[in-house]
Design a protein around this motif. Sequence first.
Motif, mmCIF file in Angstrom:
data_model
loop_
_atom_site.group_PDB
_atom_site.id
_atom_site.type_symbol
_atom_site.label_atom_id
_atom_site.label_comp_id
_atom_site.label_asym_id
_atom_site.label_seq_id
_atom_site.Cartn_x
_atom_site.Cartn_y
_atom_site.Cartn_z
ATOM 1 N N ASN A 1 0.748 -1.148 -0.031
ATOM 2 C CA ASN A 1 -0.003 -0.003 0.038
ATOM 3 C C ASN A 1 0.809 1.314 -0.011
ATOM 4 O O ASN A 1 0.637 2.525 -0.503
ATOM 5 N N GLN A 2 1.923 1.148 0.821
ATOM 6 C CA GLN A 2 2.861 2.358 0.632
ATOM 7 C C GLN A 2 3.552 2.622 -1.004
ATOM 8 O O GLN A 2 3.426 3.699 -1.396
ATOM 9 N N THR A 3 3.678 1.493 -1.437
ATOM 10 C CA THR A 3 4.278 1.719 -2.812
ATOM 11 C C THR A 3 3.041 2.162 -3.867
ATOM 12 O O THR A 3 3.366 2.926 -4.786
ATOM 13 N N LEU A 4 2.012 1.687 -3.791
ATOM 14 C CA LEU A 4 0.691 1.760 -4.478
ATOM 15 C C LEU A 4 0.424 3.371 -4.320
ATOM 16 O O LEU A 4 0.148 4.095 -5.319
ATOM 17 N N ILE B 1 4.362 5.943 -4.278
ATOM 18 C CA ILE B 1 5.119 6.064 -5.525
ATOM 19 C C ILE B 1 4.209 6.160 -6.838
ATOM 20 O O ILE B 1 4.388 7.036 -7.658
ATOM 21 N N TYR B 2 2.892 5.355 -6.829
ATOM 22 C CA TYR B 2 2.221 5.550 -8.070
ATOM 23 C C TYR B 2 0.960 6.042 -7.810
ATOM 24 O O TYR B 2 0.260 6.152 -8.916
ATOM 25 N N ASN B 3 0.818 6.673 -6.803
ATOM 26 C CA ASN B 3 -0.389 7.392 -6.701
ATOM 27 C C ASN B 3 -1.894 7.024 -6.816
ATOM 28 O O ASN B 3 -2.702 7.321 -7.356
ATOM 29 N N ARG B 4 -1.733 5.469 -6.408
ATOM 30 C CA ARG B 4 -3.033 4.776 -6.596
ATOM 31 C C ARG B 4 -3.736 4.541 -5.137
ATOM 32 O O ARG B 4 -3.160 4.721 -4.108
ATOM 33 N N ARG B 5 -4.821 3.995 -5.181
ATOM 34 C CA ARG B 5 -5.586 3.804 -4.032
ATOM 35 C C ARG B 5 -5.082 2.650 -3.199
ATOM 36 O O ARG B 5 -4.630 1.866 -4.042
ATOM 37 N N GLY B 6 -4.805 2.601 -2.071
ATOM 38 C CA GLY B 6 -4.627 1.346 -1.299
ATOM 39 C C GLY B 6 -5.539 0.304 -1.156
ATOM 40 O O GLY B 6 -6.709 0.553 -1.540
ATOM 41 N N LEU B 7 -5.207 -0.914 -0.880
ATOM 42 C CA LEU B 7 -5.908 -1.904 -0.757
ATOM 43 C C LEU B 7 -6.589 -2.442 0.490
ATOM 44 O O LEU B 7 -5.902 -2.332 1.544
ATOM 45 N N GLU B 8 -7.801 -2.688 0.803
ATOM 46 C CA GLU B 8 -8.446 -3.222 1.947
ATOM 47 C C GLU B 8 -8.063 -4.732 2.381
ATOM 48 O O GLU B 8 -8.487 -5.523 1.766
#
Length: 427
Positions: free
Chosen positions: A168-171, A174-181
Amino acid sequence: MPAIIIIGAQWGDEGKGKAADLVGNRVDYVVRFQGGNNAGHTVVIDSEHYALHSLPVGVLSPDVVPVIGNGVVVDPAVLFEEIRGLQERGVTCERLLISANAHLIMPYHRALDKVSERFLGKSRIGTTGRGIGPTYADKISRVGIRVQDLFDPKILRKKLELALADKNQTLTKIYNRRGLELEQILDEYLGYGEQLRPYVADTSLALNRALDEGKTVYLEGSQATLLDVDHGTYPFVTSSNPTSGGALAGAGIGPTRISKIVGILKSYTTRVGAGPFPTELTDDMGDWLRQSGHEYGVTTGRNRRCGWFDAPIARYSTRVNGITDFFLTKLDVLSGLESIPVCVAYDVDGVRHDELPMTQTEFHRAVPIYESFPGWGEDISLARSFEDLPKNAQDYVNTIAELSGAPISAVGVGPGREQTLELRSLV
Ligand code: IMP
């Protein structure tokens, strides 16, 4: 009793599905040993097209036990969709065995595959976007989640917490995406665990016992030699070992069990995704090969890059796999050509190379040295034995065998089950 391995000898899509189907009827177990749903095998039975991604082609033969070995990465949602699709057409998957040690493709693997490709821009690998690379990366980093973890909710939660803290840190950062639950993934995958349970086994034990009892085991490769992470055109490769060494590690059987290693060779060359391809044709001839050979990806629908047969690549495959027999596919596609160029060696900066150059830099600069062989005008799709082929087609096959360093034991002249000329038994 013997185990035989079938390997793609070029960049994939050589027609392994057809070879697998031919052999699958005569063996007791068919094993996938690497890759995941990045693969795409097409089999045509009684004019019905079956596209398989996760399951071994052997699933279509009623008396065979299909096995997904420890070296495979499994996306459970895709696997069950495929099983359902087959069941609707009357194909039962009841005998399927799945290794408890196989790694699972998780939602963050798929997400990372896509964003990292986008991030690479022009340098992208052209992956299938199915999360294959990130799943293998986690396996090697020892943070992967295996099929057996689905049977231990506490362990699964612990491993997922650990993985998500990082992913989730990477997403997000770094990639400006939403984290996963976490809870959502946990629920979804515990559900898959229940569905998978009847199929899960110690597949290495099952295969070794079967071999001890005199059964025949067939190890079915996906992708191909030049896409191998060690022996392929790195970094434009897949993230596993589709070569014969990978078959042993990915199935859990020893080298002394193997009696034959069959390389599947297309009568010309194709590749999907990026990376060097010396004999690629970017002109009308390339378009003609693509259309005549229906060279469009089974998994992604992408246009395949097309070019002439490359003998140094075939020789390389013979060497790194220990190929004992070749299955030459799609010979019918070449019908109608006046003459057929074959790459016999490369010119790299004025120096002739009969084998693949040692470095990628040289391989990128390799210019094919061609020899041309006379073509044939006849439609060969109705040939049922080698003797039915016109003389020039027979000569083409014999030349390819000589240049490739192993005998050709089967020739494909069309997609149908009956359109295979078997010169020597493959089993
Ligand atoms: P990945 O396997 O999705 O990571 O993709 C890595 C490279 O392997 C890309 O160039 C893909 O196009 C290629 N690739 C993966 N699976 C296949 C296949 O079944 N046939 C041909 N190429 C493949």
